[in-house]
Write a protein that holds these residues in place. Structure first.
Motif, mmCIF file in Angstrom:
data_model
loop_
_atom_site.group_PDB
_atom_site.id
_atom_site.type_symbol
_atom_site.label_atom_id
_atom_site.label_comp_id
_atom_site.label_asym_id
_atom_site.label_seq_id
_atom_site.Cartn_x
_atom_site.Cartn_y
_atom_site.Cartn_z
ATOM 1 N N THR A 38 0.852 -1.195 0.000
ATOM 2 C CA THR A 38 0.000 0.000 0.000
ATOM 3 C C THR A 38 0.880 1.234 0.000
ATOM 4 N N GLY A 39 1.549 1.443 -1.105
ATOM 5 C CA GLY A 39 2.320 2.659 -1.259
ATOM 6 C C GLY A 39 3.715 2.583 -0.689
ATOM 7 N N GLU A 40 4.093 1.462 -0.005
ATOM 8 C CA GLU A 40 5.426 1.381 0.578
ATOM 9 C C GLU A 40 6.355 0.554 -0.288
ATOM 10 N N GLY A 41 5.871 0.000 -1.354
ATOM 11 C CA GLY A 41 6.673 -0.906 -2.147
ATOM 12 C C GLY A 41 6.653 -2.282 -1.536
ATOM 13 N N GLY A 42 7.204 -3.251 -2.232
ATOM 14 C CA GLY A 42 7.203 -4.593 -1.689
ATOM 15 C C GLY A 42 7.644 -5.588 -2.729
ATOM 16 N N ILE A 43 7.715 -6.844 -2.336
ATOM 17 C CA ILE A 43 8.134 -7.934 -3.200
ATOM 18 C C ILE A 43 6.986 -8.923 -3.287
ATOM 19 N N ARG A 44 6.519 -9.176 -4.503
ATOM 20 C CA ARG A 44 5.446 -10.130 -4.737
ATOM 21 C C ARG A 44 4.235 -9.838 -3.847
ATOM 22 N N GLY A 45 3.903 -8.574 -3.718
ATOM 23 C CA GLY A 45 2.704 -8.190 -2.997
ATOM 24 C C GLY A 45 2.875 -8.021 -1.511
ATOM 25 N N LEU A 46 4.064 -8.334 -0.955
ATOM 26 C CA LEU A 46 4.283 -8.184 0.481
ATOM 27 C C LEU A 46 4.868 -6.803 0.770
ATOM 28 N N PRO A 47 4.369 -6.109 1.775
ATOM 29 C CA PRO A 47 4.983 -4.832 2.164
ATOM 30 C C PRO A 47 6.349 -5.074 2.801
ATOM 31 N N PRO A 48 7.214 -4.050 2.828
ATOM 32 C CA PRO A 48 8.542 -4.219 3.418
ATOM 33 C C PRO A 48 8.500 -4.708 4.868
ATOM 34 N N THR A 49 7.500 -4.271 5.640
ATOM 35 C CA THR A 49 7.409 -4.741 7.025
ATOM 36 C C THR A 49 7.247 -6.252 7.083
ATOM 37 N N ALA A 50 6.440 -6.810 6.166
ATOM 38 C CA ALA A 50 6.246 -8.262 6.139
ATOM 39 C C ALA A 50 7.535 -8.968 5.768
ATOM 40 N N ILE A 51 8.264 -8.415 4.805
ATOM 41 C CA ILE A 51 9.525 -9.033 4.373
ATOM 42 C C ILE A 51 10.516 -9.060 5.534
ATOM 43 N N ALA A 52 10.585 -7.948 6.287
ATOM 44 C CA ALA A 52 11.494 -7.893 7.432
ATOM 45 C C ALA A 52 11.120 -8.924 8.486
ATOM 46 N N VAL A 53 9.824 -9.047 8.778
ATOM 47 C CA VAL A 53 9.375 -10.012 9.793
ATOM 48 C C VAL A 53 9.677 -11.432 9.342
ATOM 49 N N LEU A 54 9.393 -11.762 8.097
ATOM 50 C CA LEU A 54 9.613 -13.116 7.597
ATOM 51 C C LEU A 54 11.112 -13.433 7.520
ATOM 52 N N ALA A 55 11.931 -12.443 7.181
ATOM 53 C CA ALA A 55 13.380 -12.659 7.152
ATOM 54 C C ALA A 55 13.894 -12.967 8.555
ATOM 55 N N LEU A 56 13.346 -12.278 9.546
ATOM 56 C CA LEU A 56 13.755 -12.537 10.926
ATOM 57 C C LEU A 56 13.370 -13.958 11.342
ATOM 58 N N GLN A 57 12.229 -14.435 10.889
ATOM 59 C CA GLN A 57 11.832 -15.807 11.234
ATOM 60 C C GLN A 57 12.776 -16.821 10.582
ATOM 61 N N ALA A 58 13.214 -16.543 9.370
ATOM 62 C CA ALA A 58 14.182 -17.428 8.715
ATOM 63 C C ALA A 58 15.497 -17.441 9.480
ATOM 64 N N LEU A 59 15.915 -16.261 9.968
ATOM 65 C CA LEU A 59 17.142 -16.186 10.757
ATOM 66 C C LEU A 59 16.990 -16.961 12.063
ATOM 67 N N LYS A 60 15.829 -16.855 12.705
ATOM 68 C CA LYS A 60 15.582 -17.608 13.929
ATOM 69 C C LYS A 60 15.710 -19.109 13.685
ATOM 70 N N LEU A 61 15.185 -19.557 12.565
ATOM 71 C CA LEU A 61 15.272 -20.983 12.235
ATOM 72 C C LEU A 61 16.723 -21.410 12.068
ATOM 73 N N LEU A 62 17.527 -20.589 11.384
ATOM 74 C CA LEU A 62 18.942 -20.903 11.188
ATOM 75 C C LEU A 62 19.677 -20.937 12.530
ATOM 76 N N LEU A 63 19.414 -19.944 13.382
ATOM 77 C CA LEU A 63 20.092 -19.900 14.675
ATOM 78 C C LEU A 63 19.683 -21.089 15.543
ATOM 79 N N ALA A 64 18.408 -21.436 15.522
ATOM 80 C CA ALA A 64 17.963 -22.592 16.303
ATOM 81 C C ALA A 64 18.649 -23.861 15.830
ATOM 82 N N TRP A 65 18.960 -23.928 14.548
ATOM 83 C CA TRP A 65 19.618 -25.101 13.974
ATOM 84 C C TRP A 65 21.097 -25.164 14.368
ATOM 85 N N GLN A 66 21.750 -23.998 14.423
ATOM 86 C CA GLN A 66 23.203 -23.971 14.593
ATOM 87 C C GLN A 66 23.662 -23.691 16.022
ATOM 88 N N LEU A 67 22.871 -22.969 16.796
ATOM 89 C CA LEU A 67 23.318 -22.540 18.119
ATOM 90 C C LEU A 67 23.468 -23.736 19.050
#
Length: 615
Positions: free
Chosen positions: A5-34
């Motif tokens: 909605t006016g903020e831009g985005g990737i494949r229909g997702l706003p930047p806030t959604a991309i940031a949140v989903l990227a953080l969840q991917a990072l959490k998964l990686l850290l849970a795997w490696q830590l």
């Protein structure tokens, strides 16, 4: 997917959604490696010994670990999977609440704001009770908001949250007390005192408290005494008045201030938003009030985390009323703090040794893998059934979990260590058959004991090591594992009943310099070195790997005996040393390493500290 909605985005997702989903991917990686945190490993150990509740936590965390590992094995990721799933369920529920209030774009914004404080953004990476508390709090707030709207399912959501919270941690009493404060302070929340809501709340609490009360009665109230009496000083500690300032730094000052502002502003909002805001403010105020009297021996940075989760909703709804520059600075600083937390866990996962010599060294994460590898050939030399013991519960749980994950399970016994009592684990160790009494009951004539001297404070270390030798006079020093500049120092003893001689504990040394201190050429430094039994027979100091220098030693330190207690060193109080540093000190950061020898051991490192040259 929702369109941008006016903020831009990737494949229909706003930047806030991309940031949140990227953080969840990072959490998964850290849970795997830590590597497993010590407490996580102990919850795993408790999961192997089912009970209605435990002294350190109620049943939820060990129960979920037991279920996950029964299906997926004993690897670290299987232990952490329930925590990840609960953290994602928490975010999903928060998103649904925000979408109902103001639409999907606001929902993603609320999730981003809730994820900026590191204790919330990285929640779920480790399987700790706080993950269950966060989900329980959100269920309660969601149910309370629905109940105020007259929704007939609201009381059921509230009951479910109360059930989950009482099973998650004894500290859930704080969210309950905060709820009472919020209802009393805000007249608009008095609708929660109606019969159907109260009846559902009482049902949820009763179901959640039943196993906890069973545990307390079975243990003659020991759980209650530890959780609500023994672990708290109840003496006014003025320095803890600064806790809100520390929280502001950890969360980032702008975000912290805006969360408080939004919570205060929400009192005139819709019932759901008012519940979230009032409860979040009430929890923070409650923690500010009790903080100076509460437990100061363990970290409390995570206590207010559910408040930030709740306050993210009113802040997300009020976000567009803030100036563009204020919004940008808030997001920037908050993202920086969260990134620092993620970077730290990444370093712990892949390069923990780079933190050696600093206060950031992750001693509760590392060591078990290296120890298991070092013990393997030594255990093969022991007779069948010979026991393995360590000095404190964290190391024991990490080691036993690693053996189980590798498919070669073996029990690891635990000595009567002050840590076990301080953290409320001693009775659990006894119940699981892992304490010193169980070790004695094995009756083996041979065995292996691992001691981590640095697990205790320097003040308590010499006396406890000497006590170990008095209790186990047939223990013989076998080897010492020294890594990460001594941040990982483990002493190995062979338990051989009937052998001649006497037990001699590891040398404990001290260099009277703080970590990262600045020293100058020709400066005189000092310290002490203690060894129970025969005492120290030689000392030397090595400067950044150069040829060692011999200090002036021994020197009398009359006050030291009163500080350290009985150490077993026959040279007390003549255990001090001092040394004039050479004129050719290295530039930049370098290490000072104290080395010692005794009658039974040749030269070996005792302690190392990083310093910097100042001219």
């Amino acid at each position: 997917m929702y369109p941008a909605t006016g903020e831009g985005g990737i494949r229909g997702l706003p930047p806030t959604a991309i940031a949140v989903l990227a953080l969840q991917a990072l959490k998964l990686l850290l849970a795997w490696q830590l590597p497993l945190f010590g407490d996580e490993a102990f919850y795993w150990l408790e999961s192997r010994h089912p009970a209605p509740a435990y002294d350190d936590v109620p049943g939820l965390t060990p129960w979920l670990i037991a279920l996950s590992t029964a299906l997926l094995g004993d690897a670290a990721m299987a232990i952490r999977l329930p925590g990840l799933l609960m953290s994602w369920a928490t975010l999903w529920l928060l998103y649904r609440v925000a979408v109902r209030e103001a639409g999907p774009e606001t929902g993603w914004r609320v999730l981003l704001l809730a994820s900026l404080p590191p204790m919330m953004g990285l929640s779920g990476v480790m399987m700790l009770p706080d993950v269950g508390i966060n989900l329980a709090v959100l269920l309660c707030l969601y149910g309370a908001g629905l109940a105020l709207r007259g929704d007939r399912f609201g009381p059921l959501w509230l009951a479910g949250g109360l059930l989950l919270g009482t099973l998650a941690h004894y500290r859930f009493v704080l969210p309950l007390a905060a709820a009472a404060l919020a209802v009393l302070a805000l007249p608009g929340l008095r609708g929660l005192l109606h019969g159907r809501v109260l009846a559902s709340a009482c049902l949820g609490l009763a179901l959640g408290l039943a196993p906890v009360l069973w545990q307390m009665l079975a243990g003659d109230g020991q759980t209650l005494r530890f959780q609500f009496a023994e672990r708290h000083a109840f003496d006014f500690q003025p320095h803890l008045l600064a806790d809100p300032l520390l929280q502001a730094v950890v969360v980032s000052p702008l975000l912290y201030a805006l969360l408080l502002w939004a919570g205060w502003r929400s009192r005139r909002a819709t019932p759901t938003v008012a519940v979230f805001g009032a409860w979040g403010i009430a929890l923070l105020v409650l923690i500010w009030l009790i903080g100076p009297w509460a437990d100061s021996q363990r970290s409390r940075l995570h206590w207010p985390a559910p408040a930030y989760l709740a306050l993210a909703l009113p802040l997300g709804l009020a976000w567009t009323s803030l100036g563009a520059r204020l919004r940008a600075w808030t997001l920037g600083l908050g993202a920086l703090v969260c990134t620092l937390g993620a970077v730290y866990l990444t370093v712990v996962s892949f390069a923990a040794s780079s933190l050696a010599g600093s206060r950031l060294y992750p001693d509760n994460f590392v060591g078990a893998g290296e120890l298991a590898a070092a013990l393997a050939p030594r255990l093969e030399q022991l007779p069948p059934g010979a026991p393995l013991a360590v000095d404190h519960f964290l190391l024991a749980a990490q080691l036993e979990q690693r053996y189980a994950a590798e498919g070669s399970p073996r029990p690891v016994f635990v000595l009567d260590h002050p840590h076990n009592f301080k953290h409320g684990r001693q009775r659990e160790l006894s119940r699981m058959g892992r304490d010193a009494r169980a070790l004695d009951a094995v009756g083996a004539s041979d065995g292996l004991v691992v001691i981590e001297p640095a697990a205790l404070t320097l003040r308590d270390r010499p006396a406890w090591l000497w006590t170990f030798c008095l209790r186990h006079p047939h223990a013989r020093w076998s080897d010492e594992l020294w890594s990460d500049r001594g941040d990982q120092r483990l002493a190995l003893f062979r338990l051989q009943a009937g052998t001649p001689g006497r037990c001699e504990p590891p040398v404990v040394g001290y260099i009277d310099l703080v970590e990262g201190a600045r020293v100058r050429p020709g400066q005189t430094i000092g310290g002490w070195a203690i060894a129970g039994g025969s005492g120290v027979s030689g000392l030397r100091l090595r400067v950044s790997g150069a040829a060692p220098s011999v200090p002036e030693w021994p020197m009398s330190l009359p006050s030291l005996a009163g500080i350290l207690g009985e150490t077993g060193d026959p040279s007390m109080p003549d255990v001090g040393w001092q040394l004039r540093l050479p004129d050719s000190l290295p530039h930049g950061r370098f290490w000072l390493q104290l080395e010692a020898r005794t009658d039974s051991r040749d030269w070996h490192p005792v302690i190392a500290t990083p310093v910097e040259r100042s001219d």
